[in-house]
Motif scaffolding. Structure first.
Motif, PDB file in Angstrom:
ATOM      1  N   UNK A   1       0.802  -1.115   0.010  1.00  0.00           N
ATOM      2  CA  UNK A   1       0.003  -0.009  -0.138  1.00  0.00           C
ATOM      3  C   UNK A   1       0.882   1.041  -0.111  1.00  0.00           C
ATOM      4  N   UNK A   2       0.507   2.357  -0.308  1.00  0.00           N
ATOM      5  CA  UNK A   2       1.179   3.581  -0.474  1.00  0.00           C
ATOM      6  C   UNK A   2       0.344   4.838   0.188  1.00  0.00           C
ATOM      7  N   UNK A   3       1.047   5.409   1.109  1.00  0.00           N
ATOM      8  CA  UNK A   3       0.511   7.042   1.554  1.00  0.00           C
ATOM      9  C   UNK A   3       1.381   7.727   0.841  1.00  0.00           C
ATOM     10  N   UNK A   4       0.896   8.663  -0.012  1.00  0.00           N
ATOM     11  CA  UNK A   4       1.750   9.673  -0.599  1.00  0.00           C
ATOM     12  C   UNK A   4       1.526  10.951  -0.130  1.00  0.00           C
ATOM     13  N   UNK A   5       2.425  11.559   0.437  1.00  0.00           N
ATOM     14  CA  UNK A   5       2.276  13.039   0.704  1.00  0.00           C
ATOM     15  C   UNK A   5       3.080  13.823  -0.153  1.00  0.00           C
ATOM     16  N   UNK A   6       3.419  13.533  -1.131  1.00  0.00           N
ATOM     17  CA  UNK A   6       4.328  14.685  -2.312  1.00  0.00           C
ATOM     18  C   UNK A   6       3.216  15.742  -2.118  1.00  0.00           C
ATOM     19  N   UNK A   7       3.832  17.010  -2.200  1.00  0.00           N
ATOM     20  CA  UNK A   7       3.059  18.065  -2.360  1.00  0.00           C
ATOM     21  C   UNK A   7       2.156  18.075  -4.024  1.00  0.00           C
ATOM     22  N   UNK A   8       1.078  18.569  -3.990  1.00  0.00           N
ATOM     23  CA  UNK A   8       0.588  18.318  -5.179  1.00  0.00           C
ATOM     24  C   UNK A   8       1.227  19.013  -6.331  1.00  0.00           C
ATOM     25  N   UNK A   9       1.912  20.027  -5.984  1.00  0.00           N
ATOM     26  CA  UNK A   9       2.716  20.933  -6.943  1.00  0.00           C
ATOM     27  C   UNK A   9       3.719  19.871  -7.998  1.00  0.00           C
ATOM     28  N   UNK A  10       4.263  19.069  -7.163  1.00  0.00           N
ATOM     29  CA  UNK A  10       5.181  17.917  -7.478  1.00  0.00           C
ATOM     30  C   UNK A  10       4.583  16.817  -7.964  1.00  0.00           C
ATOM     31  N   UNK A  11       3.964  16.206  -7.279  1.00  0.00           N
ATOM     32  CA  UNK A  11       2.976  14.913  -7.562  1.00  0.00           C
ATOM     33  C   UNK A  11       2.146  15.218  -9.163  1.00  0.00           C
TER      34      UNK A  11
END
Lengths: 537, 147
Positions: free
Chosen positions: A338-348
């Motif tokens: 599973x993945x918890x993705x906290x990369x800022x949306x600006x980068x994601x």
């Protein structure tokens, strides 16, 4: 069963005791909330993730507050956790720049922080309201000592370059005078029966009494120079002891001048729930919390890892990344269930990611704000020595917007660091477009209009423009009402095996508490789904 | 969370002419403008005051965890409509510059007029080694969908 003094049956305290005994502390707390005893908060204490399937694994992207909250709690619950972080340090926007630190922004400008030992600025968040209970809780659990953050300092300034000849005014005098004049006006209206429809005769007496107290009015309901008003706004000559000590009251600013100055705009700066006393800062800089999280997670965090793409399938999530320190250009692979993705949306938004259209569209719906902070080191703490300002914030209409005084190290000899500018909006964009050296120079020029000591006392400075920060490319996600209505729920929902978290996935935009509570909410839902799925991947 | 509003350059000039006390520094400072002052800026000035914060001097773009597009040699700029729509509405993390005034504070961005957007689009399409044909007018920008 105990009766209340007024005979209303079971007392509130007794009721709470019974609820607590029957259903546990959380239920008692909720009952307290519904009975109006405690304020509600999205943070409900340490999260319970019991029953994690043996061997279940989660990959967390980003070691900021959201990512490390998720990783810490999931690891404690028994999950196999790994974290990928772009930076060479833990914390993300939870960050302090200290003497000896080196920072390179997008475009290649490198700054060496030349502050003296123990001096710092927080380029990102700098205050923790007492009710941000998630942040408060982690600081406590990790033993990070806190000290008071001064939001409102009555002796700091409100400044307009267009009023009072550009002379800064003490917050104390503006507040007292505005409050006093408003009280006087309302008293007049009451006496002239202008409020007869709105207030009963009996209440008018109470209103007048309250206005006199609130505004420091005299017996004729006037706001005039007096001991009472000077006790609020300050004296022309302060009272002291002995023969030379007789005080001289000060003259209030006339109402038209006060209104014209627009300095009244600064009066509510500590009134918002987020800004109400008490607020805190970690001793040694905000970054101490991120550092503590980083120590807790230790080898679980892989630093210098730049995510290249994210791909989920029926059994798990594969993340490809580059090790920017050891082998840039070489793509490595990490995999988890599973993945918890906290990369800022600006980068994601720029990272290939196979999720459904609702989440994909949500990721691209949030622009990032421009913001600037400038740290200035001076040879001495002249704001304390000359102007008696101990902590707090001066607000100005100049492009620097704020001057923040250090809420620590009072009276220490040697140098001191001011927050020489904290700026949003158009002026922040203009500051961003400059070189770091130009930003520092401009902060100095404008700050000198408020503190003329600047040119003689300046030592060195550093400036962080958030649109040029390589790991976020912007300060914080800015939701329009329309975008939030359309996309927010989609952004937060789990998409097969991936869930997003961060300040951008919260109603506390830009606050660390938004990141923490977003992460707890996300992993709570993810945990339920993993437990329901039953089979570890 | 910021405190006081920034004063307008025009308002400041009026004050100076009117003889009211004011600090010369702000009014004469070409580094900063405000909504009142942007109107006089050329496309080049808008680029160097606002756009280059991200797109960098010379339209070179930048790369960190993600990228800012390099405008020098960007083939997408063959379409002025594409460029103008992007400035008006923003794109991904790029803020919108065509929002009505009442949304600026909430989104902490700035407003460019149709004429200013035309100016800066023309500048970008003809600078940094770009030689795209044609130019755009304010009236043409006005016909595009605005946020």
């Amino acid at each position: 069963m105990t009766n209340d003094a007024d005979g209303a049956g079971v007392s509130r305290r007794e009721l709470l005791r019974m609820i607590g005994a029957a259903a546990g502390g959380a239920a008692a707390y909720q009952a307290m909330v519904s009975l109006g005893v405690a304020a509600d908060s999205p943070y409900e204490g340490p999260i319970d993730l019991s029953g994690a399937p043996r061997g279940a694994s989660v990959i967390v992207l980003g070691a900021g507050m959201a990512g490390m909250t998720a990783a810490f709690e999931l690891r404690n619950a028994g999950y196999q956790v790994q974290v990928l972080e772009y930076n060479g340090r833990a914390g993300g926007r939870n960050w302090s720049l200290r003497g000896g630190d080196r920072y390179t922004e997008l475009g290649g400008f490198t700054q060496e922080c030349q502050f003296d030992k123990d001096l710092y600025i927080n380029p990102g968040p700098w205050r923790i309201p007492y009710h941000h209970r998630g942040m408060m809780s982690y600081a406590k659990r990790f033993g990070v000592p806190l000290e008071a953050f001064v939001q409102v300092n009555y002796n700091a300034y409100l400044h307009s370059s267009r009023a009072f000849g550009g002379k800064p005014q003490r917050f104390r005098t503006i507040k007292a005078d505005y409050q006093g004049h408003m009280s006087e006006l309302l008293s007049k209206a009451t006496h002239q029966s202008a409020l007869d429809g709105a207030v009963t005769k009996e209440d008018q007496e109470k209103l007048l009494e309250s206005l006199r107290a609130w505004g420091a009015l005299d017996s004729d309901y006037r706001y005039v120079a007096s001991t009472a008003t000077s006790n609020r706004r300050g004296f022309e000559k302060q009272p002291g002891g002995g023969l030379s000590a007789r005080p001289i009251p000060s003259e209030p600013i006339a109402l038209p001048e006060l209104l014209d100055s627009k300095l009244w705009q600064g009066i509510p700066n500590g009134d918002d729930y987020d800004m109400q006393t008490a607020l805190f800062q970690p001793v040694g800089g905000m970054g101490r919390i991120g550092e503590a999280f980083g120590r807790e997670l230790g080898p679980l965090i892989r630093y210098h890892a730049k995510v290249v793409d994210i791909h989920q399938d029926e059994k798990g999530v594969t993340v490809r990344y580059e090790d920017m320190a050891a082998a840039p250009g070489t793509v490595l692979t990490a995999r988890a269930g599973w993945c918890v993705c906290t990369i800022p949306l600006s980068v994601l938004a720029q990272i290939p990611l196979n999720v459904g259209a609702p989440l994909a569209n949500a990721i691209r719906a949030v622009p990032y704000a421009s913001a600037i902070k400038v740290g200035l080191q001076f040879k001495r703490r002249f704001w304390e020595e000359d102007e008696h300002i101990y902590g707090g914030i001066t607000y100005t209409d100049l492009p620097i917007t704020n001057i923040g005084y250090p809420n620590t190290g009072y009276h220490s000899g040697g140098k001191g660091v001011l927050l020489g500018g904290y700026i949003w909006g158009l002026n922040a964009m203009e500051f961003t477009a400059m070189t770091p050296a130009e930003r520092v120079q401009k902060a100095l020029e404008y700050g000198a209009q408020i503190h003329p000591q600047y040119p003689a006392e300046f030592d060195n400075g550093i400036a962080v423009a958030w649109h040029r920060v390589p790991f976020t490319m912007g300060c914080m996600g800015m939701w329009s009402d329309a975008a939030r209505a359309k996309h927010y729920d989609d952004l937060c929902r789990i998409d097969q095996r991936i869930v997003l978290a961060g300040e951008h996935a919260s109603f506390l935009g830009g606050w660390q508490e938004g990141a923490v509570t977003s992460a707890l909410d996300a992993i709570g839902r993810l945990h339920e789904r993993i437990v329901a799925a039953g089979v570890p991947a | 969370m910021s405190g006081l509003p920034r004063r307008g350059l025009l308002a400041c000039l009026v004050l100076l002419v009117g003889g009211a006390a004011a600090n010369i520094g702000y009014a004469d400072d070409a580094s900063f403008t405000s909504k009142g002052g942007i109107g006089d800026m050329t496309g080049e000035q808008i680029y160097t005051h606002i756009c280059q914060g991200c797109h960098m001097p010379g339209g070179q773009g930048a790369e960190g965890a993600g990228k800012y597009p390099k405008l020098a040699g960007d083939p997408a700029l063959v379409s002025w409509e594409y460029a103008a729509i992007t400035v008006l509405n923003g794109k991904d993390n790029m803020p919108a510059f065509g929002l009505p005034d009442d949304q600026l504070a909430l989104l902490r961005t700035a407003h460019l007029s149709d004429a200013q957007i035309a100016e800066v689009v023309n500048y970008v399409r003809r600078s940094f080694g770009n030689h795209f044909k044609g130019s755009v007018t304010a009236a043409e920008v006005a016909k595009l969908p605005h946020p």
